[in-house]
Design an enzyme around this catalytic site. Structure first.
Site, PDB file in Angstrom:
ATOM      1  N   GLN A 111       0.905  -1.380  -0.046  1.00 35.96           N
ATOM      2  CA  GLN A 111      -0.063   0.029   0.104  1.00 35.96           C
ATOM      3  C   GLN A 111       1.030   1.205  -0.048  1.00 35.96           C
ATOM      4  O   GLN A 111       1.717   1.426   0.883  1.00 35.96           O
ATOM      5  CB  GLN A 111      -0.855  -0.142   1.323  1.00 35.96           C
TER       6      GLN A 111
ATOM      7  N   TYR B 259      -6.822   9.945   4.873  1.00 34.41           N
ATOM      8  CA  TYR B 259      -5.427  10.302   4.528  1.00 34.41           C
ATOM      9  C   TYR B 259      -5.352  11.306   3.214  1.00 34.41           C
ATOM     10  O   TYR B 259      -6.453  11.706   2.738  1.00 34.41           O
ATOM     11  CB  TYR B 259      -4.662   9.132   4.227  1.00 34.41           C
TER      12      TYR B 259
ATOM     13  N   GLY C   5      -8.438  -8.798   7.896  1.00 35.24           N
ATOM     14  CA  GLY C   5      -7.468  -7.929   8.652  1.00 35.24           C
ATOM     15  C   GLY C   5      -6.922  -8.548  10.081  1.00 35.24           C
ATOM     16  O   GLY C   5      -5.733  -9.407  10.264  1.00 35.24           O
ATOM     17  N   ARG C   6      -7.513  -8.248  11.087  1.00 36.27           N
ATOM     18  CA  ARG C   6      -6.994  -8.606  12.436  1.00 36.27           C
ATOM     19  C   ARG C   6      -7.117 -10.110  12.509  1.00 36.27           C
ATOM     20  O   ARG C   6      -6.529 -10.649  13.329  1.00 36.27           O
ATOM     21  CB  ARG C   6      -7.772  -7.706  13.539  1.00 36.27           C
TER      22      ARG C   6
ATOM     23  N   CYS D 222     -10.015 -13.718  16.165  1.00 30.09           N
ATOM     24  CA  CYS D 222      -9.837 -12.243  16.692  1.00 30.09           C
ATOM     25  C   CYS D 222     -10.861 -11.938  17.651  1.00 30.09           C
ATOM     26  O   CYS D 222     -12.131 -11.934  17.162  1.00 30.09           O
ATOM     27  CB  CYS D 222      -9.383 -11.350  15.323  1.00 30.09           C
TER      28      CYS D 222
ATOM     29  N   CYS E 111     -10.307  -7.191  20.418  1.00 30.30           N
ATOM     30  CA  CYS E 111     -10.165  -6.296  21.774  1.00 30.30           C
ATOM     31  C   CYS E 111      -9.205  -4.960  21.459  1.00 30.30           C
ATOM     32  O   CYS E 111      -9.507  -4.043  22.426  1.00 30.30           O
ATOM     33  CB  CYS E 111      -9.333  -7.074  22.821  1.00 30.30           C
TER      34      CYS E 111
ATOM     35  N   CYS F 110      -0.716  -9.333  19.905  1.00 28.83           N
ATOM     36  CA  CYS F 110      -2.087  -9.612  19.654  1.00 28.83           C
ATOM     37  C   CYS F 110      -2.463 -10.258  21.142  1.00 28.83           C
ATOM     38  O   CYS F 110      -1.616 -11.257  21.382  1.00 28.83           O
ATOM     39  CB  CYS F 110      -2.105 -10.745  18.593  1.00 28.83           C
TER      40      CYS F 110
ATOM     41  N   GLU G  52      -7.095 -26.840  37.218  1.00 26.50           N
ATOM     42  CA  GLU G  52      -8.044 -25.916  37.465  1.00 26.50           C
ATOM     43  C   GLU G  52      -8.853 -26.280  38.501  1.00 26.50           C
ATOM     44  O   GLU G  52      -9.610 -27.430  38.665  1.00 26.50           O
ATOM     45  CB  GLU G  52      -8.674 -25.493  36.228  1.00 26.50           C
TER      46      GLU G  52
ATOM     47  N   LYS H  42     -20.003  -9.407  23.695  1.00 28.18           N
ATOM     48  CA  LYS H  42     -18.754  -9.842  23.894  1.00 28.18           C
ATOM     49  C   LYS H  42     -18.575 -11.352  23.749  1.00 28.18           C
ATOM     50  O   LYS H  42     -17.574 -11.946  24.200  1.00 28.18           O
ATOM     51  CB  LYS H  42     -18.481  -9.535  25.597  1.00 28.18           C
TER      52      LYS H  42
END
Length: 640
Positions: A102, A172, A317-318, A341, A344, A360, A408, A426
């Site tokens: 880019q 931009y 993306g993320r 993802c 967050c 991440c 646990e 969430k």
């Protein structure tokens, strides 16, 4: 489900991409200070190509030395960087992927202090509060800049890149020329549509003139600026059609300017494909391929969008940060192994703006793809605690070849992170917890629930290494009445172990308390929140806070801020305001404590005696973010 359409090839100008999975440009701050791509950059992009993505895009790359908006931004304004870009292109090509870069000028969103030059824009209008007022770029400077775009594209071609992507979105420089909101010029680059598009057209013509027909040209545009006077959907469709006419080989559709960045990098509560209707309209306007973005994690809706002809490629993306192996896992039908993802924004966007290498929360290996090695000596490892920190530590330790047992004390894994999935919007967090469990199972970690670890247990099993990931417990301050049995715990309310009456007072208005309040408000409770700070949700990331505060408005949640609680009552609290005024609020059916957490380490000062190697991680050290827990989990497991 088979993703048949996502795994068909597609042509972008002279370039054939093997599938529809795209890594879009995302700033990662892995580049060297001189603007070259680093070994870390190469490993990062190679991992996404290896994971099956068809088109991998290098992040926003500076084309003008006076417009460098960050200390670790890649640059293409000098021939000296070409070899480093070629190393990345070769690494991506080795896995059968195509690579794009880019090209960007930050314009009014730049940083004068970092660049060492004034920021430039079509008009001297600051993009938002706190930003420098830009200098109006001159007509002469614009024509020189057009040449710089072409020169940068030629350098990318010499480095072996298949495509370049011209950044025309997000406010931009080029975007700010297209928009009437930011372009008030009266030269040939301002006024009517044709003039406002002149910069875009001349850039494309210059790139084509200098690179020929062997390089694909992609234009990234906004489908909407999401702000009064900015680019509308109707404008965007017209822009797309105009760019196609100018020779663009593909249109990459994004959304919003930075004032509305909740649409640029949508938070957890936004569902994948939220831009679908916008992109559909733009797809109708052009014949060239369209790339769609929109908080995609799993590829199910992406498959439908391509099948219906509403887009041609989908940018993850993320999600490509969270799991670079998304396409491979989708192809093999291993979706339960996909690390999702959770939007967050803790380690990616926050670090990007601070000029620090991105991290991440769900994938601490981001930017460190080449460093994990098999253990030289196989060891017996005990992980104490089954929250996300413990689970990830167990997975990485087992991945390296150790024999790992995780214990646990509760019957359900996930710790406080599992409860964090309960408030409105969430739910994606559950996917993270489930994925970590699956990763542990596939790595042959022994998972024991309902198992509280004692020193005797440790002595009997004699592990070589112990990772203490016991997390945090609710913070209970020494305030009169706070331990009364009638005072409820926020955790117990979320988990269903305690039930509130109709009228509820939530004590604590940070992220824990404010999300709990939204959870109760959604269930039609009458909720009041009292908070020490002067702002509700002060520790909530801004993009998510906008939606959280909308919940407060929609559910008529009452707030009291700047209030220090001095005593708890069965039906309310006494408190003192900053000016010393003392008050009491009562008449509630339930009082719920949500003042945050404090570290929980049951072994205290004896923790170092548990084994030869002992690591205390995450909230067991200090109650913090999940990002800290998973990062420390990775470090501990890597060092055993």
């Amino acid at each position: 489900m088979k993703f048949e359409n996502m795994f068909t090839p597609v042509t972008i100008g002279p370039v054939t991409v093997k599938n529809r999975f795209v890594v879009p440009p995302m700033g990662n701050n892995f580049a060297n200070g001189a603007g070259t791509l680093s070994d870390r950059s190469r490993d990062y992009y190679e991992a996404r190509a290896k994971g099956g993505f068809g088109l991998v895009t290098v992040e926003a790359t500076v084309i003008d030395r006076t417009a460098k908006g960050g200390p670790r931004k890649p640059c293409l304004y000098d021939d000296s960087v070409i070899p480093s870009f070629k190393l990345v292109a070769d690494a991506v090509h080795a896995w059968g992927a195509k690579i794009s870069v880019q090209l960007q000028h930050a314009g009014p969103e730049g940083n004068a202090k970092l660049a060492g030059y004034p920021i430039k824009a079509p008009t001297s209008i600051a993009s938002h509060t706190g930003k420098d007022v830009p200098k109006e770029i001159t007509t002469k400077e614009l024509y020189a800049l057009i040449e710089e775009y072409g020169d940068a594209a030629l350098r990318a071609k010499k480095a072996g890149f298949d495509c370049v992507e011209v950044h025309m979105a997000h406010g931009y420089l080029v975007s700010s020329f297209i928009s009437q909101r930011t372009n008030k010029r009266v030269d040939e680059f301002g006024g009517n549509f044709e003039n406002r598009m002149r910069l875009s057209r001349l850039i494309l013509e210059n790139i084509r003139k200098k690179t020929g027909d062997s390089l694909g040209i992609i234009c990234r545009i906004n489908c909407s600026d999401d702000i009064l006077g900015g680019i509308s959907l109707q404008d965007a469709a017209t822009v797309a059609a105009y760019l196609e006419n100018c020779g663009a080989d593909a249109i990459h559709v994004s959304r919003a300017v930075h004032i509305r960045d909740e649409f640029m990098w949508a938070p957890t509560c936004i569902h994948g494909g939220f831009n679908a209707d916008y992109v559909t309209e733009i797809k109708k306007a052009v014949q060239v391929p369209v790339i769609m973005v929109g908080r995609f994690t799993e590829p199910y809706y992406a498959e439908l969008m391509v099948k219906e002809g509403r887009t041609d490629l989908v940018a993850f993306g993320r999600q490509s940060i969270a799991d670079p192996e998304l396409p491979v896992k989708a192809f093999k039908g291993e979706m339960e192994s996909l690390t999702p993802c959770i939007a967050c924004l803790q380690g990616c966007v926050a670090n990007m703006f601070q000029g620090k290498p991105i991290e991440c929360l769900v994938n601490p290996r981001t930017g460190r793809e080449a460093e994990l090695e098999a253990a030289a000596v196989k060891k017996k490892v005990l992980v104490i605690g089954g929250g996300v920190g413990g689970l990830y530590a167990a997975y990485i330790a087992a991945l390296r070849g150790h024999e790992v047992t995780l214990c646990e004390k509760k019957e359900v894994l996930g710790g406080n992170m599992r409860l964090a999935a309960y408030p409105p919007g969430k739910g994606d967090i559950v996917g993270m917890v489930r994925n970590y469990i699956v990763l542990c199972q596939k790595a042959n970690v022994t998972l024991l629930t309902g198992m509280e670890v004692t020193k005797e247990y440790i002595e009997e099993n004699a592990p070589d290494a112990v990772i203490v990931a016991t997390g945090a417990s609710p913070l209970i301050l020494p305030i009169p009445g706070i331990r009364d049995s009638s005072i409820l715990s926020g955790d117990d309310v979320l988990s269903g172990e305690a039930q509130c009456g109709q009228k509820v007072l939530v004590v604590g208005g940070g992220m824990v308390g404010s999300e709990l309040a939204a959870f109760l408000g959604e269930a039609e409770h009458e909720v009041t929140v009292i908070e020490l700070r002067d702002k509700i949700g002060a520790d909530v990331i801004s993009e998510h806070r906008k939606y959280l505060m909308k919940d407060f408005s929609d559910y008529s949640i009452t707030t009291i801020t700047g209030a220090k609680v001095s005593e708890f009552h069965k039906d309310g609290v006494s408190y003192t305001l900053e000016d010393g005024t003392q008050n009491c609020i009562n008449g509630f059916d339930s009082v719920v404590l949500a003042m945050g957490y404090r570290n929980y380490n049951p072994f205290g000062e004896d923790v170092d005696k548990l084994a030869k190697e002992v690591y205390v991680i995450g909230d067991a050290v200090k109650a913090r973010r999940a990002l800290d827990a998973t990062r420390e989990a990775y470090e501990a497991a890597k060092n055993i």
